[in-house]
Design an enzyme around this catalytic site. Structure first.
Site, short mmCIF file in Angstrom:
data_model
loop_
_atom_site.label_atom_id
_atom_site.label_comp_id
_atom_site.label_asym_id
_atom_site.label_seq_id
_atom_site.Cartn_x
_atom_site.Cartn_y
_atom_site.Cartn_z
N GLY A 156 -16.47 -7.29 9.44
CA GLY A 156 -15.44 -6.91 8.47
C GLY A 156 -15.96 -6.99 7.04
O GLY A 156 -15.57 -6.20 6.19
N LYS B 65 0.80 -1.23 0.00
CA LYS B 65 0.00 0.00 0.00
C LYS B 65 0.84 1.28 0.00
O LYS B 65 0.39 2.31 -0.49
CB LYS B 65 -0.95 0.00 1.19
CG LYS B 65 -2.08 -1.00 1.03
CD LYS B 65 -3.12 -0.88 2.10
CE LYS B 65 -4.17 -1.94 1.88
NZ LYS B 65 -5.32 -1.82 2.76
#
Ligand code: ATR
Length: 476
Positions: free
Chosen positions: A440, A277
């Protein structure tokens, strides 16, 4: 009926081959008889198979030295192949160095390397006397997978495929790179090569029958990616948009090579996960101001050869939270100071939440909280936070049960950012304490919707389609 799939028939008995052919002839329009896996190769029985199933067939009798299963002598094998040729199959598969030639039959010349991908040009030069040149190589990266696919696109008589886990990419994307067909097994048990994908997966998940050379490629990069539900969520939407979404395992040291190949192929966008990321940022032409502020990118959009980076992690998480609890002025207690916390905390603060961050490694909590402008400390302070009270407790660690359940405040909100966690003691306890649970997968769905909107623009019904695919994957 899927025209680009060739189903591999392994027998090993004629009875079993008949059963496999019954399924195969309903599903696709080409089969390969791997006669080297048959217990007995009786010409009459094979002739009967050809008559019973009027589907084009490839005959293959590969020796063990070439990765096949035929254990007789080489002379016997060549004799057997000559006999089989008299049955006039659609194609006969012969190794690139097999001395036999047949004028009146179409020949697939095969080259296997079970260890590596050799020089493609040199390999092709060695291959002659064939109608199709089949190259099957063990791959060690998705960069190699894209190179191999591109080579097939540039050489129309080549049928290229990768073996091993990275080979899956070449199988799924084959129709985008001009493959004449792709070998597939009926199910995992009848697979004949590592990396071969089964028919059901190809058709149900990837909508293989609709893939073509104009299909745009999307996918997830990072490592690990195997547990991700991304391919299920995104393909449910993408097959209506002539696009396909794959999971590309790309560890840190493969990123440079992979991105170089991505630029040459028809990519529309990528999702980015750990550990890439932050590492992806130097590859961008442009970065969205929010992603720049967060310092992490989870979505790439490719437009006219340029790559722009965004971050939808925080927005997805907060959209999922705010569907149940509005966060302005509320106290959010985060457990975990890894990469995932960062984007969610930034978005929560931007939406007016009061954030406290606790972490097992207190130093990491202090560093991140200072950067984010919130309070932070050691996980041991959980008792104090419990006494003070909170509105929403968020497990942003990589473990399912990071704290003793006694610190879950009754009637509060409780969230777990891990997509697949649904019945962990942490969440079950929270349910018993009448907490409002945010799973989630709800965050995953929200951020997948964000990504689809970045890639294709807003459109009604996307959330419902993704939700259905994800709930099916999680609850069955
Ligand atoms: P990253 O997201 O940076 O890759 P990670 O190893 O996936 O990191 O861990 C994410 C978070 O889970 C971290 O906050 C980690 O706590 P530490 O910083 O103390 O390592 C947390 N974590 C992992 N295992 C844990 C455990 N058994 N108990 C509590 N927290 C844990």
């Amino acid at each position: 009926m899927i025209s680009q799939i060739c189903i591999v028939i392994k027998g090993p008995t004629i009875e079993k081959a008949i059963k496999q052919l019954e399924i195969a002839s309903r599903t696709c329009s080409l089969v390969e008889l791997r006669l080297d896996y048959f217990e007995e190769i009786d010409l009459e029985s094979i002739r009967n198979l050809l008559q019973q199933f009027p589907i084009p067939m490839i005959f293959t009798l590969r020796s063990t030295s070439q990765g096949g299963n035929y254990r007789g002598s080489e002379d016997k094998r060549l004799e057997k192949i000559k006999e089989l040729a008299t049955l006039k199959p659609e194609y006969l598969d012969l190794e690139y160095d097999n001395p036999l030639t047949f004028k009146d039959l179409k020949i697939i010349r095969s080259y296997h390397d079970f260890e590596k991908m050799p020089s493609l040009d040199e390999t092709l030069q060695k291959m002659t006397n064939g109608d199709i040149y089949k190259m099957a190589f063990m791959l060690h990266s998705n960069e190699e997978a894209l190179v191999l696919l591109q080579f097939m696109k540039d050489h129309r008589n080549v049928l290229a495929m990768g073996m091993g886990p990275y080979g899956e990419t070449t199988r799924i994307l084959a129709p985008l790179f001009g493959a004449k067909f792709v070998y597939a097994s009926i199910d995992p048990e009848t697979s004949t090569a590592p990396g071969q994908v089964n028919v059901e997966e190809l058709s149900k998940i990837y909508h293989f029958q609709d893939l073509n050379e104009a299909t745009k490629i999307f996918g997830l990069i990072g490592k690990p990616v195997d547990k991700s539900l991304g391919h299920l969520a995104h393909n449910a939407v993408m097959h209506h948009l002539n696009s396909v979404y794959l999971k590309f395992q790309v560890p840190e040291n493969h990123l440079k090579g992979f991105m170089a190949q991505v630029k040459r192929a028809n990519f529309g966008g990528l999702s980015v996960t750990m550990p890439l990321k932050e590492l992806i940022i130097p590859y961008l032409d442009e970065i969205d101001p929010w992603a720049k502020k967060v310092g992490a990118v989870n979505t790439l959009v490719f437009v006219k050869g340029k790559i722009k980076g965004y971050n939808t992690d925080g927005k997805g998480a907060l959209d999922a939270i705010e569907a149940k609890i509005k966060v302005r002025g509320k106290k959010l207690l985060f457990i975990g100071a890894g990469g995932a916390s960062k984007a969610i905390i930034a978005e929560a603060i931007a939406r007016g939440a009061q954030v406290t961050l606790l972490n097992r490694d207190a130093q990491k909590a202090l560093e991140l909280s200072e950067k984010m402008g919130c309070s932070g400390g050691s996980l041991e302070q959980i008792s104090e936070e419990y006494e003070k009270g909170y509105d929403l407790l968020i497990n942003a660690t990589s473990v399912p049960d990071p704290i003793d359940s006694k610190w879950i405040l009754p009637n509060s909100g409780v969230m777990d950012i891990n997509t697949r966690n649904i019945d962990t003691p942490f969440l079950l306890n929270a349910k018993e304490k009448n907490c409002s649970i945010i799973y989630g997968y709800e965050m995953f769905i929200a951020q997948a919707v964000e990504q689809i909107e970045l890639w294709f623009g807003k459109s009604d019904g996307i959330k419902e389609i993704i939700q259905k695919a994800v709930l099916r994957a999680i609850y069955g």
